[in-house]
Design a protein around this motif. Structure first.
Motif, PDB file in Angstrom:
ATOM      1  N   PRO A  29      97.920  53.581  34.567  1.00 55.41           N
ATOM      2  CA  PRO A  29      97.596  54.775  33.786  1.00 55.41           C
ATOM      3  C   PRO A  29      96.258  54.655  33.063  1.00 55.41           C
ATOM      4  O   PRO A  29      95.804  53.545  32.771  1.00 55.41           O
ATOM      5  CB  PRO A  29      98.761  54.863  32.796  1.00 55.41           C
ATOM      6  N   ALA A  30      95.662  55.814  32.772  1.00 53.79           N
ATOM      7  CA  ALA A  30      94.340  55.819  32.163  1.00 53.79           C
ATOM      8  C   ALA A  30      94.169  57.044  31.279  1.00 53.79           C
ATOM      9  O   ALA A  30      94.922  58.026  31.375  1.00 53.79           O
ATOM     10  CB  ALA A  30      93.255  55.798  33.239  1.00 53.79           C
ATOM     11  N   VAL A  31      93.179  56.961  30.401  1.00 50.62           N
ATOM     12  CA  VAL A  31      92.787  58.084  29.543  1.00 50.62           C
ATOM     13  C   VAL A  31      91.413  58.560  29.996  1.00 50.62           C
ATOM     14  O   VAL A  31      90.481  57.760  30.104  1.00 50.62           O
ATOM     15  CB  VAL A  31      92.739  57.675  28.056  1.00 50.62           C
ATOM     16  N   ILE A  32      91.297  59.859  30.273  1.00 50.96           N
ATOM     17  CA  ILE A  32      90.038  60.448  30.725  1.00 50.96           C
ATOM     18  C   ILE A  32      89.572  61.462  29.689  1.00 50.96           C
ATOM     19  O   ILE A  32      90.377  62.262  29.185  1.00 50.96           O
ATOM     20  CB  ILE A  32      90.210  61.167  32.089  1.00 50.96           C
ATOM     21  N   THR A  33      88.270  61.447  29.360  1.00 54.87           N
ATOM     22  CA  THR A  33      87.721  62.498  28.508  1.00 54.87           C
ATOM     23  C   THR A  33      86.731  63.316  29.334  1.00 54.87           C
ATOM     24  O   THR A  33      85.954  62.769  30.115  1.00 54.87           O
ATOM     25  CB  THR A  33      87.026  61.938  27.248  1.00 54.87           C
ATOM     26  N   THR A  34      86.789  64.630  29.161  1.00 52.47           N
ATOM     27  CA  THR A  34      86.059  65.539  30.047  1.00 52.47           C
ATOM     28  C   THR A  34      84.700  65.923  29.489  1.00 52.47           C
ATOM     29  O   THR A  34      84.528  66.147  28.289  1.00 52.47           O
ATOM     30  CB  THR A  34      86.870  66.826  30.264  1.00 52.47           C
ATOM     31  N   ASP A  35      83.725  66.041  30.395  1.00 51.77           N
ATOM     32  CA  ASP A  35      82.405  66.558  30.036  1.00 51.77           C
ATOM     33  C   ASP A  35      82.283  67.980  30.567  1.00 51.77           C
ATOM     34  O   ASP A  35      83.125  68.467  31.333  1.00 51.77           O
ATOM     35  CB  ASP A  35      81.303  65.661  30.599  1.00 51.77           C
ATOM     36  N   LEU A  36      81.199  68.649  30.210  1.00 46.06           N
ATOM     37  CA  LEU A  36      81.038  70.071  30.529  1.00 46.06           C
ATOM     38  C   LEU A  36      81.006  70.362  32.019  1.00 46.06           C
ATOM     39  O   LEU A  36      81.485  71.392  32.470  1.00 46.06           O
ATOM     40  CB  LEU A  36      79.744  70.605  29.894  1.00 46.06           C
ATOM     41  N   ARG A  37      80.428  69.476  32.815  1.00 38.63           N
ATOM     42  CA  ARG A  37      80.196  69.772  34.225  1.00 38.63           C
ATOM     43  C   ARG A  37      81.332  69.314  35.142  1.00 38.63           C
ATOM     44  O   ARG A  37      81.178  69.308  36.356  1.00 38.63           O
ATOM     45  CB  ARG A  37      78.860  69.154  34.669  1.00 38.63           C
ATOM     46  N   LEU A  38      82.468  68.946  34.573  1.00 33.19           N
ATOM     47  CA  LEU A  38      83.591  68.506  35.401  1.00 33.19           C
ATOM     48  C   LEU A  38      84.152  69.662  36.236  1.00 33.19           C
ATOM     49  O   LEU A  38      84.459  69.495  37.418  1.00 33.19           O
ATOM     50  CB  LEU A  38      84.688  67.913  34.518  1.00 33.19           C
ATOM     51  N   ASN A  39      84.268  70.847  35.631  1.00 29.45           N
ATOM     52  CA  ASN A  39      84.788  72.007  36.364  1.00 29.45           C
ATOM     53  C   ASN A  39      84.485  73.281  35.582  1.00 29.45           C
ATOM     54  O   ASN A  39      83.926  73.230  34.476  1.00 29.45           O
ATOM     55  CB  ASN A  39      86.291  71.876  36.630  1.00 29.45           C
ATOM     56  N   GLU A  73     107.010  60.367  26.998  1.00 23.51           N
ATOM     57  CA  GLU A  73     106.888  61.090  28.262  1.00 23.51           C
ATOM     58  C   GLU A  73     106.491  60.200  29.439  1.00 23.51           C
ATOM     59  O   GLU A  73     106.743  60.543  30.593  1.00 23.51           O
ATOM     60  CB  GLU A  73     105.848  62.216  28.122  1.00 23.51           C
ATOM     61  N   GLN A  74     105.846  59.071  29.163  1.00 20.22           N
ATOM     62  CA  GLN A  74     105.388  58.136  30.194  1.00 20.22           C
ATOM     63  C   GLN A  74     104.511  58.818  31.262  1.00 20.22           C
ATOM     64  O   GLN A  74     104.828  58.777  32.459  1.00 20.22           O
ATOM     65  CB  GLN A  74     106.594  57.466  30.866  1.00 20.22           C
ATOM     66  N   PRO A  75     103.419  59.455  30.851  1.00 17.49           N
ATOM     67  CA  PRO A  75     102.535  60.068  31.839  1.00 17.49           C
ATOM     68  C   PRO A  75     101.725  59.002  32.579  1.00 17.49           C
ATOM     69  O   PRO A  75     101.522  57.890  32.073  1.00 17.49           O
ATOM     70  CB  PRO A  75     101.613  60.949  30.985  1.00 17.49           C
ATOM     71  N   GLY A  76     101.245  59.351  33.775  1.00 18.42           N
ATOM     72  CA  GLY A  76     100.386  58.430  34.513  1.00 18.42           C
ATOM     73  C   GLY A  76      98.921  58.631  34.194  1.00 18.42           C
ATOM     74  O   GLY A  76      98.076  57.793  34.514  1.00 18.42           O
ATOM     75  N   LEU A  77      98.616  59.766  33.536  1.00 20.97           N
ATOM     76  CA  LEU A  77      97.234  60.099  33.215  1.00 20.97           C
ATOM     77  C   LEU A  77      97.218  60.986  31.983  1.00 20.97           C
ATOM     78  O   LEU A  77      98.053  61.876  31.837  1.00 20.97           O
ATOM     79  CB  LEU A  77      96.572  60.822  34.396  1.00 20.97           C
ATOM     80  N   ILE A  78      96.276  60.732  31.074  1.00 21.49           N
ATOM     81  CA  ILE A  78      96.058  61.582  29.906  1.00 21.49           C
ATOM     82  C   ILE A  78      94.627  62.091  29.963  1.00 21.49           C
ATOM     83  O   ILE A  78      93.682  61.305  30.116  1.00 21.49           O
ATOM     84  CB  ILE A  78      96.311  60.832  28.583  1.00 21.49           C
ATOM     85  N   ILE A  79      94.463  63.405  29.863  1.00 20.65           N
ATOM     86  CA  ILE A  79      93.130  64.003  29.894  1.00 20.65           C
ATOM     87  C   ILE A  79      92.902  64.744  28.583  1.00 20.65           C
ATOM     88  O   ILE A  79      93.710  65.578  28.182  1.00 20.65           O
ATOM     89  CB  ILE A  79      92.968  64.988  31.072  1.00 20.65           C
ATOM     90  N   VAL A  80      91.794  64.433  27.918  1.00 22.08           N
ATOM     91  CA  VAL A  80      91.433  65.109  26.669  1.00 22.08           C
ATOM     92  C   VAL A  80      89.966  65.515  26.752  1.00 22.08           C
ATOM     93  O   VAL A  80      89.182  64.932  27.502  1.00 22.08           O
ATOM     94  CB  VAL A  80      91.660  64.199  25.433  1.00 22.08           C
ATOM     95  N   GLY A  81      89.596  66.523  25.971  1.00 25.76           N
ATOM     96  CA  GLY A  81      88.186  66.879  25.873  1.00 25.76           C
ATOM     97  C   GLY A  81      87.412  65.755  25.205  1.00 25.76           C
ATOM     98  O   GLY A  81      87.956  65.038  24.356  1.00 25.76           O
ATOM     99  N   LYS A  82      86.155  65.589  25.584  1.00 21.75           N
ATOM    100  CA  LYS A  82      85.389  64.461  25.018  1.00 21.75           C
ATOM    101  C   LYS A  82      85.186  64.607  23.509  1.00 21.75           C
ATOM    102  O   LYS A  82      85.046  63.618  22.804  1.00 21.75           O
ATOM    103  CB  LYS A  82      84.045  64.314  25.721  1.00 21.75           C
ATOM    104  N   GLN A  83      85.185  65.856  23.023  1.00 22.79           N
ATOM    105  CA  GLN A  83      85.027  66.093  21.597  1.00 22.79           C
ATOM    106  C   GLN A  83      85.477  67.517  21.293  1.00 22.79           C
ATOM    107  O   GLN A  83      85.594  68.346  22.187  1.00 22.79           O
ATOM    108  CB  GLN A  83      83.574  65.901  21.157  1.00 22.79           C
ATOM    109  N   ALA A  84      85.749  67.783  20.015  1.00 25.73           N
ATOM    110  CA  ALA A  84      86.064  69.138  19.575  1.00 25.73           C
ATOM    111  C   ALA A  84      84.813  69.744  18.964  1.00 25.73           C
ATOM    112  O   ALA A  84      84.011  69.037  18.346  1.00 25.73           O
ATOM    113  CB  ALA A  84      87.196  69.114  18.553  1.00 25.73           C
ATOM    114  N   ILE A  85      84.642  71.062  19.125  1.00 26.28           N
ATOM    115  CA  ILE A  85      83.402  71.683  18.656  1.00 26.28           C
ATOM    116  C   ILE A  85      83.410  71.926  17.152  1.00 26.28           C
ATOM    117  O   ILE A  85      82.400  72.363  16.598  1.00 26.28           O
ATOM    118  CB  ILE A  85      83.132  73.005  19.391  1.00 26.28           C
TER     119      ILE A  85
END
Length: 249
Positions: free
Chosen positions: A171-181, A108-120
């Motif tokens: 491009p970069a990989v971002i992992t999300t924390d709770l207070r992002l949104n 797909e050649q994305p410019g950004l990948i966003i994933v949750g920091k962890q699964a519960i």
């Protein structure tokens, strides 16, 4: 810029987990499932980037059994444009998921990948970091705030000592924390529209990825129940119990 978002189907966070009688895992039969909360935050952030004009397309990815398409549909109802489902009944561990994501990213050649920091469910906190290493991309973990400007990502991340500001080259990989949104609720019209959005069906074999588990779970047990506390009448009695019973003094 395409944004690829990973979403995982997990036991709903409101459900009380029950360990199987044979202690091989937890009960999932007839249990409510939902999208991993950290992944909901990832989808919301990707959709906001599209609404800001920073992203042109949001692709929701999930790997697992056929029911994972329900999780992808939830992401599509939140605002993602299309989905990619890697259908497999194998036990997927973080490295396998990272390899599957890399294979999809190569296509797909994305410019950004966003994933949750962890699964519960497994709390591994590994997939995002492993994916960045496999791709050779910049990574920003535990994102508290994200801004995309001129081919870079400005990130505020949560660390033990407070907050850290970093700037990453895309491009970069971002992992999300709770207070992002705060993730939005999907409206009924969007839920109906999501049923018509395409989901590309893949398999690990079609992507050329070996997802065989590398770790073996020996036993799953519930944590021991908490013991009732006691009350003491004097400071001297407290000190005596801390010293002679608890052994902390």
């Amino acid at each position: 810029m395409k944004v690829l978002v990973a979403v995982k189907r997990v036991i709903d966070y409101n459900v009380k987990i029950r360990v199987k009688a044979d202690k091989t895992g937890v009960e999932t039969a007839n249990v409510k499932m939902s999208m991993n909360p950290f992944d909901e935050i990832a989808v919301e952030e990707a959709v906001r980037l599209k609404e800001q004009g920073k992203a042109t397309e949001v692709i929701a990815f999930s790997a697992g059994p056929q029911q994972c398409q329900e999780t992808i549909r939830t992401a599509l109802a939140m605002g993602a444009d299309r989905g990619v489902h890697v259908n497999t009944d194998a036990e997927l561990q973080p490295l396998a998921v990272a390899k599957l994501l890399k294979a999809v990213a190569d296509k797909e050649q994305p410019g950004l990948i966003i994933v949750g920091k962890q699964a519960i469910d497994d709390d591994s906190n590994q997939t995002g970091q492993m994916l960045a290493a496999l791709l050779g991309w910049s990574q920003g973990t535990f994102a508290n705030k994200l801004a995309i400007t001129d081919g870079s990502a400005e990130l505020k991340r949560e660390i033990d000592g407070g907050l850290e500001n970093i700037k990453l080259k895309l491009p970069a990989v971002i992992t999300t924390d709770l207070r992002l949104n705060e993730p939005r609720y999907a409206s009924l019209p969007n839920i109906m529209k999501a049923k018509k959005k395409p989901i590309d069906a893949q398999t690990p074999e079609s992507l050329g990825v070996d997802v065989a588990p590398r770790l073996k779970t020996l036993k799953v047990e519930e944590p021991p129940g908490r013991k009732a506390g006691i009350k003491v009448k004097t400071v001297a009695e407290l000190v005596d119990k801390l010293k002679n019973e608890a052994g902390v003094l």
